[in-house]
Design a protein around this motif. Structure first.
Motif, mmCIF file in Angstrom:
data_model
loop_
_atom_site.group_PDB
_atom_site.id
_atom_site.type_symbol
_atom_site.label_atom_id
_atom_site.label_comp_id
_atom_site.label_asym_id
_atom_site.label_seq_id
_atom_site.Cartn_x
_atom_site.Cartn_y
_atom_site.Cartn_z
ATOM 1 N N THR A 159 0.832 -1.208 0.000
ATOM 2 C CA THR A 159 0.000 0.000 0.000
ATOM 3 C C THR A 159 0.861 1.250 0.000
ATOM 4 O O THR A 159 0.600 2.210 -0.739
ATOM 5 C CB THR A 159 -0.929 0.011 1.231
ATOM 6 N N LEU A 196 -6.664 6.537 5.396
ATOM 7 C CA LEU A 196 -7.215 5.219 5.081
ATOM 8 C C LEU A 196 -7.667 4.484 6.337
ATOM 9 O O LEU A 196 -8.688 3.793 6.347
ATOM 10 C CB LEU A 196 -6.179 4.373 4.336
ATOM 11 N N HIS A 232 -13.107 4.546 3.850
ATOM 12 C CA HIS A 232 -12.013 5.107 3.061
ATOM 13 C C HIS A 232 -11.257 3.976 2.363
ATOM 14 O O HIS A 232 -10.875 2.993 3.007
ATOM 15 C CB HIS A 232 -11.048 5.895 3.948
ATOM 16 N N HIS A 233 -11.040 4.114 1.066
ATOM 17 C CA HIS A 233 -10.426 3.040 0.279
ATOM 18 C C HIS A 233 -9.372 3.593 -0.672
ATOM 19 O O HIS A 233 -9.515 4.708 -1.187
ATOM 20 C CB HIS A 233 -11.482 2.301 -0.551
ATOM 21 N N ILE A 269 -7.760 2.357 -4.258
ATOM 22 C CA ILE A 269 -7.931 1.378 -5.338
ATOM 23 C C ILE A 269 -6.849 1.619 -6.386
ATOM 24 O O ILE A 269 -6.969 2.520 -7.219
ATOM 25 C CB ILE A 269 -9.329 1.471 -5.968
#
Length: 371
Positions: free
Chosen positions: A4, A70, A76-77, A79
Motif C-alpha cells: 500500500t 485510510l 475510506h479506500h 484502489i
C-alpha cells in the motif's frame, strides 16, 4: 515498505502517468520493486528524471498522511490501477489514474454511470432540468456522476439522491478536503449514497489545473455524458471532449437562443458531437448497445425465453427470477436475491434495456412476457 505504501509513493509522484506506471510495473513486477529500484535504474527503464526522483525518494510524510486517512474510517479506500475493484471503463482511457482515493462504496464505480455536467452559474431552469433528469435516470438504475461543483453538478448529485439512486462525485482535491466548502453536507450525502473519488492524495488543495484532470475521470467512469447548460467556454465542454476522445456517447439539452448558457450545448449539437435530448428516456434508448448483455446464440433447441435466460450470468438470472411476472418493488428484489442495492439496480437497468424486465409506476418491476 508495504504494498500500500508503495502504491501511495507512485500516486504521489506528480509526473507519474498510468503509461509510465504500467511500464515500470511490467518491468519490476510490483510497486515495491519499482520504488526500491533506485533513480538510476528507473531512468534506465525509461522514467523521466522527475518521475525517477520522486519515486526513488518518496514523500514519507505525505504517505503517512494518506495511511492515516485510510485507517481513520472503514469507508475510506485506496484502489490501485491493478486492483480488481478498479473501474473497467476508467482503465480503458488513455491516461487512467494510478490510484483512486474513494470515500463510500467502491462497488458503485463498476456499475453503469452517466455523467451529468454543466454550468456553475446555471439558470433556475437548468438546475431544475439537471435535478429532474438525474432523479429519473437514477431511479431507472443509472448511477449519476458529476464533479461536486456549484450549479449543475450539485443539482445532478442531489437529484440522484432524491430519486433514490446512486451518485458519484469526482473531486479535484485530496480526499480529505471538500471543495467548495459549502458542499460539505452534500459531499457526506454523496458518500453515503455512492462514492466520492479523487486521484489526488491527502492534503492536495483545489488548483486550476486539477479540474481538467478531474473531468477526464468523470467522463472515463461513464458510458455517456449529458451536458445540461454550458457557455462556449464552459469547463463542461472539456468533459464532453474527453468523452468523445474516450469513445463515449455525448448528449446535450438545447435551450433558448437567447440564453448564453445554451450556446455550448447548441454548438455540440450543431457540430454533430452530441445527440439532442429533450426527455430523459431518450438517453436510455441510446444506451442499450453499451449496456445490453451479449445476445444468446439461437440453436433452435429452445424457445426464446429459455435461450435468453440461459445466456445470462448467474446474478442476472437470479435478479430476473426474483422479479417474476407480478410487479414487485426494489426492496423485494433485494430481499429475494441477497445482492447489494447498487448491483441489483445495475442489473435491473440492463434487463430492462434488453427487454427482459419492464419498469412499472411506483418503482416496481415486472418480468416482460414473451410471445
Amino acid at each position: 515498505m508495504t504494498e500500500t505504501e508503495a502504491w501511495l509513493a507512485l500516486a504521489r509522484a506528480p509526473a507519474m502517468g498510468a503509461g509510465v506506471a504500467e511500464s515500470l510495473l511490467a518491468r519490476y513486477g510490483s510497486p515495491r520493486a519499482v520504488v526500491g529500484a533506485g533513480a538510476e535504474a528507473l531512468r534506465a527503464a525509461g522514467a523521466t528524471r522527475a518521475v525517477a526522483r520522486d519515486v526513488a525518494a518518496p514523500d514519507e510524510a505525505g504517505i503517512a498522511r494518506d495511511l492515516a486517512w485510510l485507517e481513520s474510517d472503514p469507508g475510506h479506500h485506496l484502489i490501485p490501477l491493478l486492483d480488481p475493484r478498479y473501474p473497467p471503463l476508467l482503465r480503458e482511457i488513455p491516461d487512467p489514474p494510478v490510484c483512486l482515493f474513494v470515500t463510500g462504496d467502491p462497488d458503485v464505480l463498476c456499475v453503469p454511470q452517466l455523467a451529468v455536467v454543466g454550468s456553475r452559474n446555471a439558470t433556475p431552469g437548468g438546475l431544475d432540468t439537471a435535478s429532474a433528469f438525474s432523479a429519473h435516470l437514477a431511479g431507472r438504475g443509472l448511477t449519476i456522476t458529476s464533479g461536486l461543483a456549484l450549479g449543475v453538478d450539485a443539482a445532478a448529485h442531489q437529484g440522484a439522491l432524491d430519486g433514490g439512486g446512486f451518485t458519484v462525485a469526482v473531486v479535484a482535491t485530496g480526499p480529505d478536503r471538500v471543495y467548495p466548502s459549502r458542499h460539505r453536507k452534500l459531499a457526506h450525502a454523496v458518500a453515503a449514497g455512492g462514492a466520492l473519488v479523487s486521484e489526488f492524495p491527502c492534503g492536495t488543495p483545489a488548483r486550476a489545473g486539477h479540474f481538467p484532470r478531474r473531468n477526464r475521470i468523470i467522463s472515463g467512469l461513464s458510458v455517456g455524458t449529458l451536458v445540461v447548460e454550458a457557455s462556449p467556454r464552459s469547463g463542461s465542454l472539456i468533459t464532453a471532449r474527453y468523452a468523445l476522445e474516450q469513445g463515449r456517447e455525448v448528449f446535450a439539452i438545447p435551450g433558448s437562443i437567447h440564453n448564453p448558457l445554451a450556446r455550448g450545448c447548441h454548438r455540440l449539437i450543431r457540430d454533430g458531437a452530441a445527440k439532442l435530448i429533450e426527455q430523459a428516456d431518450e438517453i436510455l434508448e441510446e444506451l442499450p448497445a453499451l449496456l445490453r448483455p451479449p445476445e444468446p446464440v439461437d440453436t433452435g433447441a429452445a424457445d426464446a425465453d429459455e435461450t435468453g435466460a440461459a445466456a445470462l450470468d448467474p446474478e442476472h438470472e437470479k435478479v430476473l427470477e426474483a422479479v417474476g411476472y407480478d410487479p414487485v418493488p426494489l426492496d423485494t428484489v433485494l430481499q429475494r436475491t441477497g445482492l447489494t442495492p447498487d448491483v441489483v439496480s445495475s442489473i435491473l437497468l440492463i434487463l430492462e434495456l434488453s427487454g427482459r424486465v419492464t419498469a412499472m409506476p411506483g418503482g416496481r418491476y415486472v418480468r416482460a412476457g414473451r410471445d
